[in-house]
Design an enzyme around this catalytic site. Structure first.
Site, PDB file in Angstrom:
ATOM      1  N   ASP A 168       0.955  -1.142  -0.031  1.00 43.48           N
ATOM      2  CA  ASP A 168      -0.104   0.013  -0.118  1.00 43.48           C
ATOM      3  C   ASP A 168       0.772   1.336  -0.153  1.00 43.48           C
ATOM      4  OD1 ASP A 168      -2.436  -1.570  -0.057  1.00 43.48           O
ATOM      5  OD2 ASP A 168      -2.452  -1.512   2.216  1.00 43.48           O
ATOM      6  N   ASP A 173      -7.474  -1.399  -4.354  1.00 49.25           N
ATOM      7  CA  ASP A 173      -8.252  -0.921  -3.271  1.00 49.25           C
ATOM      8  C   ASP A 173      -9.318   0.029  -3.812  1.00 49.25           C
ATOM      9  OD1 ASP A 173      -7.306  -2.718  -1.444  1.00 49.25           O
ATOM     10  OD2 ASP A 173      -5.855  -1.175  -0.672  1.00 49.25           O
TER      11      ASP A 173
END
EC number: 3.4.23.36
Length: 196
Positions: free
Chosen positions: A126, A144
């Protein structure tokens, strides 16, 4: 039977292009951030006053949930995610609207992007971090974003389809009432003519 195979082939070929494109975009951005910036975990690059790029490995599920169970759960996450992707693919094949088809493609593409990370690296990379004053949104990645966008499209499609169905049902109900009244009038006229 042939038409079923044609539909499946057409659906598979269209969805495969969308899903593969989303997975490539996700994996390329992760690869670029990991390899070109040579960051170390915890370092941050300030982009704007509300956006940072950070180097983070997510060992849990979405937004870092359940990361403390990583040692026991990575295999469970992988298996569960693969089952969910297969089920979503089934729903996508059965979808009746363009909105649901596109929405499922985005969710599946994002899920596969994160699944590749978990399978190849043991965790999901991330790097996008939004914050405003004292509020800090959990760090996420493009996969995401694709999943979130897909869910938004599916929700919007559900409510717009539901509205169309309700309007069509009401219109059909009104038409049935008009037809019933017309039949009643015809029967009344028929009975009146018989009496004359």
């Amino acid at each position: 039977m042939i038409s079923l195979f044609k539909k499946l082939y057409f659906t598979f070929s269209r969805s495969s292009r969308i899903i593969i494109t989303l997975v490539i975009i996700d994996q390329l951005t992760k690869w670029w951030f990991i390899n070109n910036l040579r960051w170390k975990p915890g370092l941050m690059l300030k982009v704007t006053s509300i956006l940072n790029m950070v180097y983070t490995w997510n060992y849990g599920i979405s937004f870092g949930l359940m990361r403390e169970y990583y040692q026991y759960s990575n295999a469970i996450f992988l298996i569960t995610n693969m089952i969910i992707v297969c089920y979503l693919y089934h729903l996508m094949i059965c979808s009746k609207t363009i909105g649901s088809f596109v929405g499922y493609n985005f969710v599946i593409g994002g899920a596969i992007g994160n699944l590749i990370d978990r399978f190849c690296r043991g965790a999901v990379f991330d790097f996008i971090h939004f914050h405003y004053r004292n509020y800090s949104f959990p760090v996420f990645n493009l996969a995401d974003c694709f999943i979130t966008l897909g869910v938004i499209i599916l929700i919007e499609d559900y409510f717009s389809t539901k509205k169309v169905i309700e309007e069509t049902s009401k219109e059909n109900f009104d038409n049935l009432q008009i037809e019933a009244m017309a039949a009643k009038i015809r029967n009344t006229d028929h009975v009146s003519n018989d009496k004359i």
